[in-house]
Design a protein around this motif. Structure first.
Motif, PDB file in Angstrom:
ATOM      1  N   TYR A 136       1.054  -1.157  -0.164  1.00 30.97           N
ATOM      2  CA  TYR A 136      -0.003   0.059  -0.061  1.00 30.97           C
ATOM      3  C   TYR A 136       0.783   1.283   0.081  1.00 30.97           C
ATOM      4  CZ  TYR A 136      -2.980   3.618   1.375  1.00 30.97           C
ATOM      5  OH  TYR A 136      -3.605   4.992   1.634  1.00 30.97           O
ATOM      6  N   PHE A 170      -7.959   0.514   0.377  1.00 33.52           N
ATOM      7  CA  PHE A 170      -6.602  -0.037   0.651  1.00 33.52           C
ATOM      8  C   PHE A 170      -6.050  -1.253   0.219  1.00 33.52           C
ATOM      9  CE2 PHE A 170      -3.643  -2.529   3.499  1.00 33.52           C
ATOM     10  CZ  PHE A 170      -2.934  -1.561   4.111  1.00 33.52           C
ATOM     11  N   GLU A 171      -6.854  -2.218   0.310  1.00 33.00           N
ATOM     12  CA  GLU A 171      -6.408  -3.630  -0.519  1.00 33.00           C
ATOM     13  C   GLU A 171      -6.310  -3.467  -1.939  1.00 33.00           C
ATOM     14  OE1 GLU A 171      -9.589  -6.190   0.655  1.00 33.00           O
ATOM     15  OE2 GLU A 171      -9.326  -6.161   2.689  1.00 33.00           O
ATOM     16  N   SER A 174      -2.909  -1.756  -2.343  1.00 26.84           N
ATOM     17  CA  SER A 174      -1.906  -2.643  -1.827  1.00 26.84           C
ATOM     18  C   SER A 174      -1.727  -3.959  -2.755  1.00 26.84           C
ATOM     19  CB  SER A 174      -2.447  -3.382  -0.317  1.00 26.84           C
ATOM     20  OG  SER A 174      -1.637  -4.565  -0.072  1.00 26.84           O
TER      21      SER A 174
END
Length: 292
Positions: A136, A170-171, A174
């Protein structure tokens, strides 16, 4: 006459092959050094308290504290080993942020403060792995919108990392960032078959020149790499134009087969980086609307 510091290093530590280590000299350019904890040996700044953690399995993000440049900020890279003080910039020394910390007799520990880990776990109600967090961070550092929005700040201090409200955002960032980490370490690079080596000769780097019309990168009068798209040739990381820096650093000597293959791999990685940064930027804008 006093012996040179590097000679004294050898005399004091002995010719121990275990002390011969790879070191990042510039983006995508690794050399060999004799590494000890003594200042002003083979490395002027061994910074052993930090770099000792890079002597074992590890990954580190590297950046600088300030950037006295007029153009775009691009001072972010990744390494799996040691690096020299000016691997990203001739003007500013680079800082290394290892993912893992090693101490004798105990398991390795993630290099995040307890308060940061509590913040992150509470923020997303999930416990992300250190690699997911690094991915991230690396994505954010490569988002053009982030670089433009925080341009003034990035010129005066360390990068600061914003976090989105959504775990999904976020994922997404990331995953994109981790793929970029793998590409910059040359572990997983989608092959585009760029910079294929052509021509007959002695492989000596005499004069590095790029011919846009042919998308060819010449190293002497008869040998060249092709195709090299102009955006790949012009791509910069930190203070260096990557392919130009790599080849000019080898001027007056012949390229080895490994170095020839390395140029092709780096060209593929840079092409991937350009496309990946576009994807990262799209995800960043979704995660942080209104910051463009």
């Amino acid at each position: 006459m006093e012996p040179r510091r590097d000679q004294k290093n050898l005399a004091d530590f002995g010719q121990d092959k275990k002390l011969i280590r790879s070191v990042l000299y510039a983006p995508f350019d690794e050399r060999q050094t004799y590494y000890t904890n003594r200042s002003r040996g083979f490395l002027a700044y061994p910074v052993y308290d930090v770099l000792k953690h890079m002597l074992q399995e590890n990954i580190a993000v590297t950046s600088i504290r300030k950037a006295d440049v007029a153009g775009d900020w691009d001072f972010a890279f990744v390494t799996a080993g040691l690096m020299v003080h000016h691997a990203l910039s001739m003007k500013e020394g680079n800082y290394v942020f290892p993912l893992w910390l090693y101490s004798e007799g105990i398991p390795r520990q993630e290099n995040f403060s307890p308060s940061f880990r509590v913040f992150l776990d509470d923020c997303f109600d999930q416990h992300y792995s250190p690699e997911e967090i690094l991915g991230y961070i690396y994505a954010v550092l490569h988002a053009p919108t982030y670089r433009a929005h925080y341009a003034e700040f990035l010129r005066s201090d360390f990068p600061r990392i914003p976090f989105p409200k959504s775990a999904e955002d976020f994922e997404s960032l990331s995953r994109l960032g981790w793929a970029l980490v793998e590409a910059h370490l040359l572990r997983q690079v989608p092959s585009k078959k760029l910079a294929q080596y052509q021509g007959k000769g002695d492989h000596a780097v005499e004069a590095v020149r790029y011919v846009l019309a042919d998308k060819a990168l010449w190293i002497n009068k008869t040998q060249f790499f092709k195709p090299v798209p102009d955006n790949v040739w012009n791509f910069h990381i930190g203070g260096y134009q990557v392919l130009e820096k790599y080849l000019k650093s080898r001027k007056t000597r012949a390229l080895s087969l490994d170095e020839i293959n390395h140029v092709s791999a780096v060209a593929d990685s840079l092409a991937f980086t350009i496309k990946q940064m576009d994807k990262i930027d799209e995800a960043y804008v979704v995660a942080f609307p209104g910051r463009g």
